[in-house]
Enzyme design. Structure first.
Site, PDB file in Angstrom:
ATOM      1  N   ASN A 167       2.903  -8.537  -0.672  1.00 14.39           N
ATOM      2  CA  ASN A 167       1.721  -7.674  -0.672  1.00 14.39           C
ATOM      3  C   ASN A 167       2.014  -6.232  -1.083  1.00 14.39           C
ATOM      4  O   ASN A 167       1.142  -5.541  -1.597  1.00 14.39           O
ATOM      5  CB  ASN A 167       1.026  -7.719   0.690  1.00 14.39           C
ATOM      6  N   GLU A 265       9.535  -6.642  10.471  1.00  4.43           N
ATOM      7  CA  GLU A 265       8.153  -6.157  10.427  1.00  4.43           C
ATOM      8  C   GLU A 265       7.277  -7.373  10.145  1.00  4.43           C
ATOM      9  O   GLU A 265       7.342  -7.964   9.060  1.00  4.43           O
ATOM     10  CB  GLU A 265       7.987  -5.103   9.340  1.00  4.43           C
ATOM     11  N   CYS A 299      -0.501  -6.090   6.554  1.00  4.36           N
ATOM     12  CA  CYS A 299      -0.202  -6.358   7.964  1.00  4.36           C
ATOM     13  C   CYS A 299      -0.905  -5.382   8.891  1.00  4.36           C
ATOM     14  O   CYS A 299      -1.177  -5.709  10.049  1.00  4.36           O
ATOM     15  CB  CYS A 299       1.302  -6.353   8.210  1.00  4.36           C
TER      16      CYS A 299
END
Length: 497
Positions: A167, A265, A299
């Site tokens: 992303n 993450e 996210c």
């Protein structure tokens, strides 16, 4: 390159369908498998952007061994010299910003304005982190004995495996590679299989900036063929991973067997709690911007709006107005504000969650349609969806969708809002909108989240630590001083004289 549709498509026609290699020990090398795989454009699925190595464990071994050998000398390069190379790299990113934005937009799908913003953020982070190379502070402690000095210093851990998602294919790898180099580590980097093209350009610019052979290596391929062997390699001393919670958990298990550091993450299900406001349109704009940037494939996207019942109708109306102003379209069209999803799988996942939401009894207030007419039918386009009448136990309120779907949940009180906000397995980012400073402070203290925003969407800054709690992260936060916890080991020395 001027950002017009014709310019972009003319550029793409010249650049598409090339074959690329891994970057190992300062050289471009074909995979030992002899195989490649194609990457298609999410805005036009019939365009093959390029063919990339389908690498194997043998390729990983070559890259790790090169990084291990390079570590012996790179770790001894003075911090100011490492910083100078990284600052030159930042300048090269600036010089090639438009080209990188074109590549990013072509392979990931985000609109050009967002792509430029991502490259700009990577430049800021590089310049900020470069300074860390000359700020690796240690400490000297008072001794129990008059003839002994006790000191603490930080030393680079060695070879770092950097594994990035699709992303943010520019800023995320740079967020891993640049601090590794600043602290004296070397890197083997695996890009996401969906977005390896930007990584080719990043390697070219690192080499041009003067990064020595073997200090940074690129190996493309699948998670099972590259990511797993990389995590399990005995010479790898740290694993920095950004991606799904499921994959991150598995990599952490592998690394834990070798007592290797991890920096993870992971996913998010980020709430925006709305209590009161002076201007509902300001709140709606913040929420919609944070919900649908990167087509919701972020996210830190806001995916849940938790609002007091007496404010819900007015807020939903304002959110719908903001959403109606969005324009879904090809990333290269100047009028587009939301691009396609990265691939067909992501589109199907999003559509499946929209169906689940309706089946569970939520009301689809707006959007959710696939755009299939004309050139839209050539890509992975969906209109952002807004659900109301969502309850906390519904899947669309619990699970990370990673697509442009926003749910509105109504509550009676601040206490109820806080309970609902915390009632998920994730804890990455959260927002609260209120003029009540006391409630804002209570929320900041009590919400189970690594990052909290007051009267602000979930946009982070280039010099501030970034990370989450619960199922959203593990290990040291990235960005800022917290990086030192991951990229270095502590060494204590005693001198008697």
């Amino acid at each position: 390159m001027e950002a017009t549709t014709n310019t972009f498509l003319s550029w793409l026609e010249k650049e598409q369908n090339k074959t690329y290699e891994n970057f190992i020990n300062g050289e471009w090398k074909s995979s030992l498998s002899g195989e490649t795989y194609p990457v298609s454009c999410p805005g036009k699925n019939n365009i093959v952007l390029g063919h990339f190595p389908y690498s194997t464990e043998e390729d990983v071994n070559l890259a790790v061994e090169a990084a291990h050998q390079a570590f012996q000398s790179w770790s001894q390069v003075p911090g100011p010299d490492r910083a100078a190379i990284l600052l030159k790299f930042a300048d090269l990113l600036q010089d090639h910003l438009e080209e990188l934005a074109f590549i990013l937009s072509a392979e990931q799908g985000k609109v050009l304005a967002e792509a430029r913003g991502e490259v700009g953020r990577a430049i800021k982070e590089t310049r900020n982190v470069a300074g860390d190379a000359i700020r690796i502070e240690g400490t000297t402690l008072p001794s129990e004995k008059s003839n002994v000095t006790a000191a603490v210093k930080h030393q680079p851990i060695g070879v770092v495996a950097a594994i990035a998602p699709w992303n943010f294919p520019v800023v995320t790898p740079i967020r891993k590679i640049v601090p590794a180099l600043a602290y004296g580590c070397t890197v083997v980097y695996k890009p996401a299989s969906e977005t390896p093209w930007t990584s080719i350009k990043i390697m070219e610019l690192l080499y041009k900036a003067g990064v020595p052979n073997g200090v940074v290596n690129l190996v493309s391929g699948s998670g099972s063929k590259v990511g797993n062997p990389l995590t399990n390699h005995p010479l790898v001393k740290g694993v920095s991973f950004t991606g799904s919670t499921g994959v991150g958990t598995r990599l952490n298990e592998m690394a834990a067997r070798r007592l290797v550091k991890t920096q993870l993450e992971l996913g998010g299900k980020n709430p925006a709690v709305v209590l009161d406001y002076e201007d509902v349109n300001v709140v709606a704009k913040e929420i919609v911007g944070a919900a649908f940037a990167c087509s919701g494939q972020r996210c830190t996207s806001i995916s849940r709006v938790i609002v007091l019942k007496e404010k819900a109708e007015e807020l939903v109306s304002a959110i719908k107005e903001q959403m109606n102003a969005l324009k879904v379209g090809p990333s290269w069209e100047p009028t587009s504000t939301i691009g396609p999803l990265v691939n067909k799988d992501q589109l199907e996942t999003t559509l499946n969650y929209i169906k689940i939401g309706k089946d569970e009894g939520a009301t689809l207030e707006l959007g959710g349609e696939v755009l299939s007419e004309g050139e839209m039918g050539e890509g992975n386009y969906v209109v952002p969806a807004l659900f109301t009448n969502v309850t906390p136990e519904m899947k669309i309120a619990k699970e990370e969708i990673f697509g442009p779907v926003l749910s509105v949940l109504e509550v009676e009180s601040f206490e109820d809002a806080l309970e609902v906000a915390n009632d998920v397995e994730y804890g990455l980012a959260a927002s609260i909108f209120t003029n009540n400073l006391s409630l804002a402070n209570r929320f900041v203290e009590a919400v189970e989240s690594g990052m909290v925003h007051v009267n602000h969407g979930t946009a982070s800054q280039a010099h501030v630590p970034f990370g989450g709690v619960k199922q959203s992260g593990y290990g040291a936060y990235s960005i800022g001083k917290t990086n030192k916890e991951f990229y270095t080991n502590v060494k204590v020395s005693y001198f008697q004289y």
